[in-house]
Design a protein around this motif. Structure first.
Motif, short mmCIF file in Angstrom:
data_model
loop_
_atom_site.label_atom_id
_atom_site.label_comp_id
_atom_site.label_asym_id
_atom_site.label_seq_id
_atom_site.Cartn_x
_atom_site.Cartn_y
_atom_site.Cartn_z
N VAL A 140 -11.76 5.72 -1.98
CA VAL A 140 -10.72 5.34 -2.95
C VAL A 140 -9.89 4.22 -2.34
N ARG A 141 -9.47 3.28 -3.19
CA ARG A 141 -8.62 2.20 -2.71
C ARG A 141 -7.29 2.76 -2.20
N PHE A 142 -6.80 2.16 -1.12
CA PHE A 142 -5.51 2.61 -0.57
C PHE A 142 -4.40 2.49 -1.61
N ALA A 143 -4.45 1.45 -2.43
CA ALA A 143 -3.43 1.27 -3.47
C ALA A 143 -3.46 2.42 -4.47
N GLU A 144 -4.63 2.95 -4.77
CA GLU A 144 -4.73 4.10 -5.69
C GLU A 144 -4.18 5.36 -5.03
N LEU A 145 -4.46 5.53 -3.76
CA LEU A 145 -3.90 6.68 -3.03
C LEU A 145 -2.38 6.60 -3.02
N LEU A 146 -1.86 5.40 -2.80
CA LEU A 146 -0.41 5.20 -2.78
C LEU A 146 0.20 5.50 -4.14
N ALA A 147 -0.46 5.08 -5.21
CA ALA A 147 0.07 5.29 -6.56
C ALA A 147 0.22 6.77 -6.89
N ALA A 148 -0.54 7.62 -6.21
CA ALA A 148 -0.48 9.06 -6.46
C ALA A 148 0.64 9.73 -5.66
N LEU A 149 1.33 8.98 -4.80
CA LEU A 149 2.38 9.56 -3.95
C LEU A 149 3.76 9.12 -4.41
N ASP A 150 4.76 9.86 -3.96
CA ASP A 150 6.16 9.47 -4.17
C ASP A 150 6.54 8.53 -3.03
N ALA A 151 6.72 7.27 -3.34
CA ALA A 151 7.07 6.27 -2.33
C ALA A 151 8.55 5.91 -2.38
N SER A 152 9.36 6.75 -3.02
CA SER A 152 10.78 6.43 -3.17
C SER A 152 11.53 6.42 -1.84
N GLY A 153 10.99 7.07 -0.81
CA GLY A 153 11.65 7.09 0.50
C GLY A 153 11.25 5.93 1.38
N VAL A 154 10.53 4.95 0.83
CA VAL A 154 10.05 3.80 1.60
C VAL A 154 10.71 2.54 1.03
N SER A 155 11.57 1.91 1.82
CA SER A 155 12.30 0.73 1.34
C SER A 155 12.05 -0.45 2.27
N PRO A 156 11.81 -1.63 1.71
CA PRO A 156 11.64 -2.81 2.56
C PRO A 156 12.92 -3.07 3.36
#
Length: 159
Positions: A140-156
């Motif tokens: 699976v593409r890494f971007a698809e794996l990321l889309a399935a996660l809550d990334a709200s705790g990751v800020s640039p």
């Protein structure tokens, strides 16, 4: 071989520890530091602790996966990493995420990293470097794996 290493720090001079680790990685034998993702500030996983700074480094290395892992552990030790508590705070954390498309499961070494697909703080910077990349075992593409996660705790990180 292209290898991807996750770097994180949440104790002391977090940016300083990341820079020191990158400097040491750039001096590893048979290894060239090729690219870096942006740096992100991320919420910790595990017990209450300070926020992390995280990024992913792309290395072109002639070291084998076991040799590279050993070098990463030596960099951690040189920068004061103490392994007291699982998922506890640390001066520096270096994880071998990917080693080409290699799939390897040995005592003390798993490639790809066994929790790579579960962690937004790793996938966000990895997708920066490999927007079309695929997980070697899941396909699976890494971007698809990321889309399935809550990334709200990751800020640039804005400097």
């Amino acid at each position: 071989m292209l290898a991807y290493v996750g770097l994180g720090s949440n104790l002391g001079d977090r940016a300083g520890y990341l820079l020191a680790a990158l400097s040491r990685l750039s001096r590893l034998p048979k290894t060239r530091l090729r690219r870096l993702s942006p740096v992100y500030e991320t919420a910790p996983v595990g017990p209450p602790q300070p926020f992390y700074l995280n990024l992913v480094a792309e290395l072109d290395t002639g070291l084998g996966p076991r040799e590279l892992l050993q070098a990463l552990l030596e960099v951690e030790k040189a920068l004061g990493r103490e392994r007291k508590e699982r998922w506890g705070p640390r001066t520096i954390d270096l994880d071998l995420l990917l080693y080409g498309d290699l799939v390897l499961e040995e005592e003390g070494l798993q490639v790809p990293h066994p929790r790579l697909h579960e962690r937004a703080f790793v996938l966000v910077p990895l997708v920066d470097l490999l927007p079309e990349g695929r997980h070697p075992t899941l396909g699976v593409r890494f971007a698809e794996l990321l889309a399935a996660l809550d990334a709200s705790g990751v800020s640039p990180l804005v400097l």
